[in-house]
Design a protein around this motif. Sequence first.
Motif, PDB file in Angstrom:
ATOM      1  N   TYR A 360     -17.989 -58.746 -57.844  1.00  0.00           N
ATOM      2  CA  TYR A 360     -16.675 -59.046 -58.412  1.00  0.00           C
ATOM      3  C   TYR A 360     -15.593 -58.203 -57.733  1.00  0.00           C
ATOM      4  N   LEU A 361     -14.516 -58.886 -57.320  1.00  0.00           N
ATOM      5  CA  LEU A 361     -13.353 -58.231 -56.736  1.00  0.00           C
ATOM      6  C   LEU A 361     -12.097 -58.885 -57.305  1.00  0.00           C
ATOM      7  N   THR A 362     -10.935 -58.336 -56.973  1.00  0.00           N
ATOM      8  CA  THR A 362      -9.669 -58.899 -57.436  1.00  0.00           C
ATOM      9  C   THR A 362      -8.593 -58.619 -56.401  1.00  0.00           C
ATOM     10  N   THR A 363      -7.527 -59.403 -56.428  1.00  0.00           N
ATOM     11  CA  THR A 363      -6.377 -59.130 -55.559  1.00  0.00           C
ATOM     12  C   THR A 363      -5.253 -58.448 -56.340  1.00  0.00           C
ATOM     13  N   TYR A 364      -5.507 -58.113 -57.610  1.00  0.00           N
ATOM     14  CA  TYR A 364      -4.513 -57.435 -58.447  1.00  0.00           C
ATOM     15  C   TYR A 364      -4.898 -55.956 -58.560  1.00  0.00           C
ATOM     16  N   ALA A 365      -4.086 -55.077 -57.959  1.00  0.00           N
ATOM     17  CA  ALA A 365      -4.399 -53.648 -57.962  1.00  0.00           C
ATOM     18  C   ALA A 365      -4.465 -53.092 -59.384  1.00  0.00           C
ATOM     19  N   GLU A 366      -3.560 -53.526 -60.244  1.00  0.00           N
ATOM     20  CA  GLU A 366      -3.537 -53.002 -61.612  1.00  0.00           C
ATOM     21  C   GLU A 366      -4.837 -53.317 -62.341  1.00  0.00           C
ATOM     22  N   TYR A 367      -5.358 -54.512 -62.143  1.00  0.00           N
ATOM     23  CA  TYR A 367      -6.616 -54.916 -62.778  1.00  0.00           C
ATOM     24  C   TYR A 367      -7.767 -54.055 -62.251  1.00  0.00           C
ATOM     25  N   ALA A 368      -7.779 -53.823 -60.925  1.00  0.00           N
ATOM     26  CA  ALA A 368      -8.826 -52.982 -60.342  1.00  0.00           C
ATOM     27  C   ALA A 368      -8.704 -51.540 -60.829  1.00  0.00           C
ATOM     28  N   CYS A 369      -7.464 -51.047 -60.996  1.00  0.00           N
ATOM     29  CA  CYS A 369      -7.262 -49.683 -61.492  1.00  0.00           C
ATOM     30  C   CYS A 369      -7.866 -49.506 -62.884  1.00  0.00           C
ATOM     31  N   ARG A 370      -7.767 -50.508 -63.696  1.00  0.00           N
ATOM     32  CA  ARG A 370      -8.285 -50.399 -65.061  1.00  0.00           C
ATOM     33  C   ARG A 370      -9.809 -50.308 -65.054  1.00  0.00           C
ATOM     34  N   ASP A 457      -2.087 -63.894 -65.169  1.00  0.00           N
ATOM     35  CA  ASP A 457      -2.190 -62.458 -65.443  1.00  0.00           C
ATOM     36  C   ASP A 457      -2.887 -61.737 -64.290  1.00  0.00           C
ATOM     37  N   TYR A 458      -4.177 -62.009 -64.121  1.00  0.00           N
ATOM     38  CA  TYR A 458      -4.962 -61.384 -63.063  1.00  0.00           C
ATOM     39  C   TYR A 458      -5.895 -62.438 -62.466  1.00  0.00           C
ATOM     40  N   ASP A 459      -6.671 -62.022 -61.454  1.00  0.00           N
ATOM     41  CA  ASP A 459      -7.660 -62.936 -60.892  1.00  0.00           C
ATOM     42  C   ASP A 459      -8.985 -62.210 -60.682  1.00  0.00           C
ATOM     43  N   GLU A 460     -10.040 -63.001 -60.496  1.00  0.00           N
ATOM     44  CA  GLU A 460     -11.358 -62.459 -60.188  1.00  0.00           C
ATOM     45  C   GLU A 460     -11.989 -63.324 -59.101  1.00  0.00           C
ATOM     46  N   LEU A 461     -12.490 -62.666 -58.063  1.00  0.00           N
ATOM     47  CA  LEU A 461     -13.201 -63.326 -56.973  1.00  0.00           C
ATOM     48  C   LEU A 461     -14.656 -62.871 -57.034  1.00  0.00           C
TER      49      LEU A 461
END
Length: 488
Positions: A360-370, A457-461
């Motif tokens: 799981y990865l994301t292109t939203y830094a804020e989501y990854a920070c959490r 809101d956010y995304d998930e790859l």
Amino acid sequence: MGGHAADEEVQRAGCGALQNMAAGSDACKRAIVGAGGLAALVAAGTAHPPCHAPVSVAVRHLLGDLGAFAPAAPAPPPPPPSAAVVPLPTAAELAEAERARQRAEQRAQQEQAQREEAEQRARASQQGQHGLQQQLTAAQQTLARLQAENAQLRAASQSARTSAIDRLVDTVDSSSLAGGTVLSVAAGPLAHFNSQYQSVRRRCYSGLDIWPAVAPPSPFGVEVTMLRRLWAEGGRGRRAGPIQETLPMGFTLTRIEAIDVPASDRHAFYNLVEQMDSRRSSGAIPGPFNPVYPGGDRTGEKAAVFAQLRARFLPRDKLQNQNIMLALHGCSHEVSDSVCRDGFAVVPYRDEPWFGRGLYLTTYAEYACRYATGEFKEQRNPPNSAGEHVLIAAFVAPGMVYPVSRTPDYERPSNLTSKSKLKDRALQPQFNSHYAFVSAAHNYECMDGARDGTVMDYDELVCETQQQALPAYRLYFSAPTVAVEHID
């Protein structure tokens, strides 16, 4: 007479004789009839008209005076039956008949009133339908106007977000720096698949901070600009933060470190991407390497979701049908060290992964920070001695992407808290990754609306294998003040 039937004189003489005899007694008449005299008279009268007169007289004597020999008169018809005597109705019967007549009149009046009422209702309904049609037309016109205004507002909002991000990211023209443009060893995929960077001077640094927040401009301008933009665009709904390098939730980027992974890992990533590109370029459409969406895309949501992912792809003019991109993975410092040393790993999840099993990865830094701070865990991840948490930025080859949408990927698409049918399952056959937008308000389940311009809101790859992601950079950041134990 029988022997001379053709002789008129003989016949006339015979008829005269029989006429005289017929005028005699009853016994004589019976003798004439018994001897066939009546038949002889009829035959003579028929054959010889001059014999008609004596024949008629003789026959009249024979038949008129024979009595018992005359045909019996027909019996007179029976008298007609006398008409039945119908008794006159009683007073009670007359009263009941009157009441029945009155009831019939009342029913007729009621039916007439009902018909008139139904006609009035029909006329009123027609008038109401006409009024509703006018209201519907007005509402449609208002909706069209509001949609146009909303589209303008979305465009203005997007422009404002882009402008805010542009103001926060200080793009460095590294060609103006002494020594020219340079790329760190971590940018290998960028140069390998894009001829624009083939001639760029590259220096192989291991564990190099290519951008500290408090330092002179970095010579690694291409990478730093790319990563700082990725960070700045990482707020919920792609919103920019209040100040430079700070996301809306208060996470602040402090430094960027290039990761020098083993050369074998980089070449394995290159080979995987080129193999996927070759398969898609030579395969039929649709086919094993160019599949179509199972269940179709009736609403157009999947196409809209993929269009937003496509906007994240990096330049790659040396590939035909495959793409690479940067994505983020939030984790603890211990996991970060392991990834930099050994690469990513797809491990079993304690909870069932929402959109299938994979990395799981994301292109939203804020989501990854959490995720990096451990917000979604029972126990938070501690920062290092400098008070920093860490994200890993990786070059990712998503391959064939299956965009997740509530229809048909949820049993109850309209129930935003329902679970995905992809949960804890292998990825869709022949697809290399899943991509979904998630709603923070609904437990990070898939949210729809990309086709209507809804701000996600956010995304998930979700990548099928760890080989699809090559660790490239560590982004260190400080989080809003939280009382946690520090580690080195």
